[in-house]
Write a protein that holds these residues in place. Structure first.
Motif, mmCIF file in Angstrom:
data_model
loop_
_atom_site.group_PDB
_atom_site.id
_atom_site.type_symbol
_atom_site.label_atom_id
_atom_site.label_comp_id
_atom_site.label_asym_id
_atom_site.label_seq_id
_atom_site.Cartn_x
_atom_site.Cartn_y
_atom_site.Cartn_z
ATOM 1 N N UNK A 246 0.852 -1.189 0.000
ATOM 2 C CA UNK A 246 0.000 0.000 0.000
ATOM 3 C C UNK A 246 0.890 1.243 0.000
ATOM 4 N N UNK A 247 0.439 2.297 -0.660
ATOM 5 C CA UNK A 247 1.207 3.531 -0.684
ATOM 6 C C UNK A 247 1.317 4.115 0.720
ATOM 7 N N UNK A 248 2.359 4.908 0.920
ATOM 8 C CA UNK A 248 2.603 5.505 2.229
ATOM 9 C C UNK A 248 1.379 6.300 2.709
ATOM 10 N N UNK A 249 0.955 5.989 3.933
ATOM 11 C CA UNK A 249 -0.112 6.724 4.627
ATOM 12 C C UNK A 249 -1.456 6.683 3.907
ATOM 13 N N UNK B 82 -4.673 -6.544 4.379
ATOM 14 C CA UNK B 82 -3.675 -7.602 4.481
ATOM 15 C C UNK B 82 -2.879 -7.673 3.193
ATOM 16 N N UNK B 83 -1.619 -8.085 3.332
ATOM 17 C CA UNK B 83 -0.776 -8.282 2.156
ATOM 18 C C UNK B 83 0.255 -9.353 2.448
ATOM 19 N N UNK B 84 0.676 -10.036 1.389
ATOM 20 C CA UNK B 84 1.755 -11.017 1.482
ATOM 21 C C UNK B 84 2.782 -10.679 0.416
ATOM 22 N N UNK B 85 3.996 -11.204 0.601
ATOM 23 C CA UNK B 85 4.997 -10.919 -0.412
ATOM 24 C C UNK B 85 6.380 -11.359 -0.018
ATOM 25 N N UNK C 178 -3.953 -8.649 -0.673
ATOM 26 C CA UNK C 178 -5.075 -9.530 -0.994
ATOM 27 C C UNK C 178 -6.348 -9.156 -0.240
ATOM 28 N N UNK C 179 -6.272 -8.179 0.651
ATOM 29 C CA UNK C 179 -7.470 -7.688 1.332
ATOM 30 C C UNK C 179 -7.456 -6.172 1.248
ATOM 31 N N UNK C 180 -8.247 -5.616 0.312
ATOM 32 C CA UNK C 180 -8.244 -4.181 0.074
ATOM 33 C C UNK C 180 -9.673 -3.659 0.025
#
Length: 828
Positions: free
Chosen positions: A689-692, A786-789, A809-811
């Motif tokens: 996700x982009x900053x802030x 949530x994110x994975x990577x 994966x959760x946006x």
């Protein structure tokens, strides 16, 4: 007592092997004697020897050419010598000899060569460890088969099985013949579960019940049936149980307590074992008299004052040992480096009483001649001497020396502090004290470069210099700059200013936030301030910091953002008054920070905890701007020293768990200000996700400064405005890249991560207009991102580079995605 059954079986097997060896030697010796008798009887003259079966053995290397080329007849002694030399090569399985007239034939059957070694069934045993043991015993491809080496290999594996409580496990070794006198060795492991102690029973106890003793020893034979607690069968564990049992009784006054024997019963499948401990409690003893014999009568009264034993009390061995340590500390405080304290006990068996006699020999009293420092190449000597508690010329005081070391540690300038005492062997009994320090890297430079809106770059630099030019001052300079934000901070601190323990310093900062392009903020905040700082190191790991200061916030270029205008109106400003080009929001701040760290390495940690708790409070009686803010951060590094990783990786992976929780609100009628909001999203929080960019978005009034589509009264923007409640969890598995060279494997690492978090505004109320224009509710805690990577970390001489590739994966619709992120930092 415990290994009787094992020793008996091993002894029986050993007798069987020795029996076979004895029969072989008897037959071989009989053949030699019989053949020698035959030679004497026939009286042949042997001049020619013919060898059969020699492949690996070369006659020219055996030094027997003098026997073979001999023109005279060979004697029996010389023939025996030839056979002895053949056997001595350790390459011969057997030698068959026969004679025809003057010819002597020698048939040699050589030992086979190992063609291949196959290992099967090993799951717990590491293949590298097995191969190491095989190589150590010279059992490897191309070597001559040695049955003795195979025997020792099997016995070593069996000993390991026994050591690790795998009594039902075993190993089989099969030697399979191949062509050309070669063999294949098949090693099969049958690894079974660990043998566990099913039950421990204690008999002979009358005063304490068996259940009470087992609970004290933390042994529970039956705990919720299927969840019964079992311990592995290990000698060290059993010895620990016996020692704890004995200490328990002795500390209860049973001085003559005895463990008579320990009996073990092994189940048929060798998976469980039952232990029976037979004890003899005997009588309880009580203190009668405490006597002190000391060669220096001057210190008798000091020692007598610390005795806390009353005659008639139950004897406790722990009390005696504690008293001995106290006496030793008193003497060490007065310069006696190595006092001898001998405790003598006299038992009165009839009256069940015990007399304790302390025989104390103080030995030499030492004085400190000089105190030196080594390793402080950067730190000034006077900085270290300010921390000294032991004074030169005074008697040696071990306690003050240790406290001085703790004070030197608390400066934060050293990795290690070691103490060395050097006796001068002079008539005055003086010695020198040397503190050897290992200085840390005192400075750091961290720089970051990132891509933000419009393709523009953002730059930040943090310059830190602890122990500035060795003077004991810590100086920090922090600078951030991008197209919408500028920040400059100067910090200076002096260590151990008050009470030789509390650090004091000041911080001055200037901050400008500009948002002409409606990015992230809806105003310009030019704030500045200063803080007085007090820092109290509790120990090497735990520090408390207190900041008290003043901040002035100058808010200008305000856009018609709903929550911003509502706050300004609350604190007394009229939002439509044109005379207000800027709004001043002043506040006095009290800040407490509690930080803890026991990381094994501050640069590349692999084990330990780093955690801090920040609390901010605005002084309530100054204005309506009364609020508080709390932020808790916790990081835990856990090395995964599991066998499954050791089989594939040279260095163990590390699991990193990070959590960050934040909450802010008003109190005593105050309201939480918009400029203190938390923000979420980016490479340090939730990657991908982009900053802030995560959390509540700005809602604007339809006006000249901000035009809403379709003539709506209010409308939702994409500009994040932050929130007052934050939570963020990061789970990361960091592992080295195994195929790299050893010189680089510690510098380059990769990780798999899972980031979770959310940011909300608890004061958000979904009113009629919000519902009418379908504006989302930003007070839903359940809207978790949530994110994975994958992440790659490069530790180079020029700095640390981190590259993250993430998939969110959760946006939600209002989120902004950034799959690839980059960060750079530098320390020296």
């Amino acid at each position: 007592m415990i290994l009787n059954n094992f020793k008996k079986k091993y002894f029986i097997k050993s007798i069987k092997y020795f029996k076979y060896i004895f029969i072989f030697l008897l037959i071989f010796h009989t053949n030699i004697i019989c053949y020698a008798t035959l030679l004497k009887k026939n009286n042949y003259c042997i001049k020619n020897i013919i060898f059969f079966g020699l492949n690996k053995i070369k006659l020219q290397n055996l030094n027997i050419s003098s026997y073979i080329n001999k023109k005279n007849c060979l004697s029996l002694k010389e023939i025996s010598k030839i056979i002895y030399i053949l056997y001595n090569t350790n390459m011969v399985n057997s030698v068959n000899v026969f004679q025809k007239k003057n010819y002597f034939f020698v048939e040699v059957i050589e030992k086979p060569i190992i063609n291949n070694i196959i290992i099967k069934g090993n799951k717990i045993f590491n293949s590298n460890d097995i191969n190491f043991l095989l190589n150590k015993l010279q059992i490897k491809k191309g070597q001559i088969l040695n049955n003795n080496s195979l025997f020792f290999f099997r016995k070593n594996i069996e000993l390991v099985f026994l050591k690790y409580s795998m009594l039902s496990s075993f190993i089989k070794i099969k030697v399979q013949k191949d062509v050309n006198n070669k063999v294949n060795i098949l090693i099969v492991f049958k690894e079974d579960n660990f043998t566990k102690i099913k039950q421990i029973n204690i008999i002979g106890n009358n005063v304490y019940t068996t259940n009470f003793l087992l609970n004290y020893l933390k042994i529970n034979n039956n705990f919720l049936f299927i969840f019964s607690k079992k311990n592995k069968y290990e000698i060290n564990f059993i010895l620990k149980v016996l020692n704890n049992l004995k200490n328990f009784y002795i500390n209860k006054g049973y001085v003559n307590f005895k463990i008579k024997n320990v009996t073990q019963y092994l189940s048929l499948n060798k998976k469980n074992i039952y232990l029976v401990i037979k004890i003899e409690e005997n009588k309880k003893f009580f203190y009668n008299e405490i006597l002190i014999n000391i060669d220096k009568k001057k210190y008798f009264k000091y020692i007598k004052n610390i005795i806390n034993i009353i005659p008639g009390e139950v004897y406790q061995n722990n009390k005696i040992l504690t008293l001995r340590n106290k006496i030793k500390k008193i003497l060490e405080k007065n310069g006696f480096l190595k006092p001898e304290i001998i405790i003598k006990t006299i038992l009165d068996q009839k009256n069940n009483k015990i007399n304790i006699i302390f025989n104390i020999k103080t030995n030499k009293r030492y004085f400190v001649r000089k105190i030196n420092f080594l390793g402080n190449n950067f730190t000034k000597d006077y900085i270290l001497r300010n921390e000294l508690l032991q004074i030169e010329g005074n008697p040696l005081n071990i306690e003050l020396i240790k406290k001085t070391r703790e004070r030197l540690y608390s400066l934060g300038y050293f990795n290690t502090v070691e103490i060395f005492l050097h006796k001068n062997n002079d008539p005055n009994n003086t010695l020198d004290i040397t503190y050897q320090v290992d200085e840390k890297n005192q400075g750091s430079l961290k720089s970051g470069l990132g891509m933000i809106k419009g393709g523009l770059l953002g730059f930040n630099t943090v310059l830190q210099q602890n122990n500035f030019i060795g003077t004991g001052y810590d100086i920090d300079l922090n600078f951030n700059k991008d197209f919408y934000h500028s920040y400059l901070e100067f910090f200076i601190m002096k260590n151990h200013v008050f009470f030789k323990k509390i650090n004091a310093g000041i911080k001055i900062f200037l901050n400008t936030i500009n948002d002409d392009n409606n990015f992230f903020y809806n105003y310009i905040n030019k704030n500045k301030g200063f803080f007085g700082i007090l820092k109290l190191p509790i120990n090497n790991n735990f520090i408390i910091t207190n900041n008290i200061g003043f901040i002035q916030n100058q808010i200008s270029n305000i856009e018609p953002q709903l929550s911003l205008w509502n706050y300004l109106k609350y604190v007394g400003y009229q939002r439509y008054k044109k005379s207000h080009n800027s709004y001043l929001l002043d506040e006095f701040i009290i800040n407490y920070t509690f930080s803890y760290s026991n990381l094994d390495n501050s640069n590349i940690p692999s084990d330990g905890i780093f955690s801090f708790l920040n609390t901010y409070f605005s002084i309530p009686w100054y204005s309506k701007n009364r609020n508080y803010k709390i932020n808790f951060n916790y990081s835990r590094y856990i090395p995964l020293n599991l066998q499954i990783f050791k089989n594939f990786l040279q260095y163990s992976p590390v699991f990193l768990f990070k959590s960050n929780f934040g909450y802010g609100n008003g109190f005593l009628g105050g309201k939480y200000p918009f400029y203190k909001n938390f923000y979420l999203g980016g490479s340090d929080t939730i990657r991908g996700f982009k900053n802030n960019s995560i959390g509540p978005k700005g809602i604007y009034y339809n006006s000249k400064k901000y035009h809403c589509d379709n003539g709506k009264t209010i409308c939702l923007s994409d500009n994040p405005i932050g929130g007052n409640f934050l939570f963020n969890l990061n789970n990361e598995l960091i592992f080295p890249i195994s195929f790299l060279d050893n010189n680089y494997i510690k510098q380059i690492k990769t990780s798999i991560f899972l980031d979770i978090g959310n940011l909300i505004d608890t004061s958000w109320k979904n009113n009629y207009l919000f519902k009418l224009y379908k504006i989302p509710n930003f007070n839903f805690f359940s809207q978790i991102r949530s994110s994975i990577g994958l992440s790659f970390q490069f530790h180079t001489p020029f700095g640390d580079i981190t590259i993250s590739l993430a998939y969110p994966f959760k946006t939600y619709k209002t989120d902004k995605i950034q799959f690839l992120q980059f960060n750079f930092s530098k320390e020296w």
